[in-house]
Design a protein around this motif. Structure first.
Motif, mmCIF file in Angstrom:
data_model
loop_
_atom_site.group_PDB
_atom_site.id
_atom_site.type_symbol
_atom_site.label_atom_id
_atom_site.label_comp_id
_atom_site.label_asym_id
_atom_site.label_seq_id
_atom_site.Cartn_x
_atom_site.Cartn_y
_atom_site.Cartn_z
ATOM 1 N N SER A 1 1.012 -1.202 -0.292
ATOM 2 C CA SER A 1 0.581 -0.298 0.055
ATOM 3 C C SER A 1 1.145 1.501 0.281
ATOM 4 O O SER A 1 1.806 1.993 1.205
ATOM 5 N N ILE A 2 0.520 2.208 -1.013
ATOM 6 C CA ILE A 2 1.096 3.826 -1.041
ATOM 7 C C ILE A 2 1.066 4.577 0.744
ATOM 8 O O ILE A 2 1.952 4.987 1.016
ATOM 9 N N LEU A 3 0.541 4.307 1.616
ATOM 10 C CA LEU A 3 0.899 4.212 2.710
ATOM 11 C C LEU A 3 1.605 3.877 3.517
ATOM 12 O O LEU A 3 1.433 4.390 5.007
ATOM 13 N N ALA A 4 1.978 2.912 3.321
ATOM 14 C CA ALA A 4 3.047 2.136 4.203
ATOM 15 C C ALA A 4 4.725 3.308 3.988
ATOM 16 O O ALA A 4 4.625 3.277 3.003
ATOM 17 N N PRO A 5 5.087 2.780 4.812
ATOM 18 C CA PRO A 5 5.621 4.159 5.371
ATOM 19 C C PRO A 5 6.927 3.618 4.040
ATOM 20 O O PRO A 5 8.046 4.541 2.861
ATOM 21 N N VAL A 6 7.352 2.760 3.526
ATOM 22 C CA VAL A 6 8.394 2.138 2.193
ATOM 23 C C VAL A 6 8.125 2.684 1.163
ATOM 24 O O VAL A 6 8.472 3.303 0.192
ATOM 25 N N ALA A 7 6.903 2.798 0.580
ATOM 26 C CA ALA A 7 6.029 2.779 -0.729
ATOM 27 C C ALA A 7 5.942 4.338 -0.542
ATOM 28 O O ALA A 7 6.022 4.646 -2.012
ATOM 29 N N THR A 8 5.572 4.916 0.160
ATOM 30 C CA THR A 8 5.395 6.475 0.225
ATOM 31 C C THR A 8 6.897 7.235 0.380
ATOM 32 O O THR A 8 7.471 7.546 -0.432
ATOM 33 N N ALA A 9 7.971 6.557 0.412
ATOM 34 C CA ALA A 9 9.294 6.265 0.582
ATOM 35 C C ALA A 9 9.825 6.639 -0.833
ATOM 36 O O ALA A 9 10.485 7.866 -1.244
ATOM 37 N N VAL A 10 9.258 5.696 -1.040
ATOM 38 C CA VAL A 10 10.287 5.199 -2.572
ATOM 39 C C VAL A 10 9.479 6.124 -4.014
ATOM 40 O O VAL A 10 9.564 5.442 -5.035
ATOM 41 N N LEU A 11 7.961 6.495 -3.739
ATOM 42 C CA LEU A 11 7.489 7.015 -4.936
ATOM 43 C C LEU A 11 7.474 8.258 -4.752
ATOM 44 O O LEU A 11 8.882 9.382 -4.706
ATOM 45 N N GLY A 12 7.860 8.132 -6.939
ATOM 46 C CA GLY A 12 8.522 9.267 -7.449
ATOM 47 C C GLY A 12 10.522 9.004 -7.144
ATOM 48 O O GLY A 12 10.955 10.375 -7.856
ATOM 49 N N CYS A 13 10.611 8.779 -6.315
ATOM 50 C CA CYS A 13 12.290 8.062 -6.972
ATOM 51 C C CYS A 13 12.636 8.168 -8.112
ATOM 52 O O CYS A 13 12.109 7.011 -8.838
ATOM 53 N N ARG A 14 14.459 7.850 -8.422
ATOM 54 C CA ARG A 14 14.734 7.458 -9.185
ATOM 55 C C ARG A 14 15.473 6.516 -9.071
ATOM 56 O O ARG A 14 15.794 6.254 -7.495
ATOM 57 N N VAL A 15 15.778 5.844 -9.983
ATOM 58 C CA VAL A 15 17.108 5.072 -9.945
ATOM 59 C C VAL A 15 18.475 5.148 -9.392
ATOM 60 O O VAL A 15 18.569 6.162 -10.091
ATOM 61 N N GLY A 16 18.680 4.845 -8.545
ATOM 62 C CA GLY A 16 19.797 5.593 -7.579
ATOM 63 C C GLY A 16 19.440 6.282 -6.754
ATOM 64 O O GLY A 16 20.726 6.470 -5.704
ATOM 65 N N ASP A 17 18.501 6.703 -5.853
ATOM 66 C CA ASP A 17 18.318 7.335 -4.904
ATOM 67 C C ASP A 17 18.440 6.044 -3.737
ATOM 68 O O ASP A 17 17.639 5.684 -3.807
ATOM 69 N N VAL A 18 18.984 7.165 -2.697
ATOM 70 C CA VAL A 18 18.443 6.417 -1.379
ATOM 71 C C VAL A 18 17.931 6.381 -0.581
ATOM 72 O O VAL A 18 17.535 8.030 -0.618
ATOM 73 N N VAL A 19 16.684 6.333 0.182
ATOM 74 C CA VAL A 19 15.597 6.494 0.975
ATOM 75 C C VAL A 19 16.045 5.714 1.814
ATOM 76 O O VAL A 19 16.331 4.734 2.273
ATOM 77 N N GLU A 20 15.210 6.110 3.411
ATOM 78 C CA GLU A 20 14.925 6.156 4.337
ATOM 79 C C GLU A 20 13.073 6.168 4.867
ATOM 80 O O GLU A 20 12.890 6.711 4.385
ATOM 81 N N TRP A 21 13.434 5.182 5.596
ATOM 82 C CA TRP A 21 11.665 4.958 6.114
ATOM 83 C C TRP A 21 11.998 4.613 7.569
ATOM 84 O O TRP A 21 12.992 3.652 7.742
ATOM 85 N N PRO A 22 10.744 5.415 8.414
ATOM 86 C CA PRO A 22 11.011 4.838 9.893
ATOM 87 C C PRO A 22 10.366 3.304 9.975
ATOM 88 O O PRO A 22 9.446 2.869 9.354
ATOM 89 N N VAL A 23 11.437 2.648 11.214
ATOM 90 C CA VAL A 23 10.886 1.243 11.366
ATOM 91 C C VAL A 23 11.159 1.356 12.819
ATOM 92 O O VAL A 23 11.818 2.078 13.191
ATOM 93 N N PRO A 24 10.630 0.081 13.381
ATOM 94 C CA PRO A 24 10.134 0.337 14.969
ATOM 95 C C PRO A 24 11.806 0.462 15.226
ATOM 96 O O PRO A 24 11.917 0.885 16.805
ATOM 97 N N ASN A 25 12.871 -0.007 15.245
ATOM 98 C CA ASN A 25 13.927 -0.128 15.349
ATOM 99 C C ASN A 25 15.008 1.117 15.327
ATOM 100 O O ASN A 25 16.287 1.188 15.131
ATOM 101 N N GLY A 26 14.869 1.671 14.102
ATOM 102 C CA GLY A 26 14.814 3.327 14.377
ATOM 103 C C GLY A 26 14.889 3.395 12.613
ATOM 104 O O GLY A 26 13.668 3.873 11.749
ATOM 105 N N ASN A 27 15.878 3.007 11.193
ATOM 106 C CA ASN A 27 15.278 3.816 9.663
ATOM 107 C C ASN A 27 15.736 2.664 8.856
ATOM 108 O O ASN A 27 17.138 2.581 9.267
#
Length: 140
Positions: free
Chosen positions: A94-120
């Protein structure tokens, strides 16, 4: 918005933008702002592009993308989905999940972060395996 989402420019098709904006409005009415805060932030900073003009290495809605965990080097393959089409068993996230929100609109080669229970979690966008627009699946 906290710093857990990437800061690279992001590109979203006008069609995806319109549909996602409607989704954010509906979710806010039903669940409040919490579930859509990240997506709302990303939509506000996105550069809008016509579907015919989006580059093939950009992650759009319904794209299948290969990510690489920057700490473990493990691969993660997901497809960005609207909530009603999300299916974890088929890696449709789901686009509402942090991983999907984080990668939406990115390009190959981009580095992304999103929150997980123990950090990012920090991932490299390694490859767009399927992008509907590049495959000629034009949505109006």
């Amino acid at each position: 918005m906290d710093a857990s989402y990437h800061r690279n420019p992001i590109y979203i098709t006008r069609v995806d933008y319109d549909r996602l904006t409607q989704l954010v409005q509906l979710e806010r009415q039903v669940h409040g702002n919490g579930r859509v805060a990240g997506l709302s932030y990303e939509l506000k900073r996105a550069q809008l592009v016509d579907s015919h003009d989006i580059l093939p290495d950009v992650v759009t809605m319904n794209s299948r993308v290969k990510l690489r965990d920057m700490s473990s080097n493990k691969e993660l393959e997901i497809t960005l989905a609207y909530p009603k089409f999300a299916d974890i068993n088929n890696r449709k996230i789901s686009i509402l999940a942090p991983v999907a929100t984080a990668v939406l609109g990115c390009r190959v080669g981009d580095v992304v972060e999103w929150p997980v229970p123990n950090g990012n979690a920090t991932y490299l966008v390694e490859k767009v395996l399927h992008q509907p627009e590049a495959a000629g699946d034009w949505v109006s």
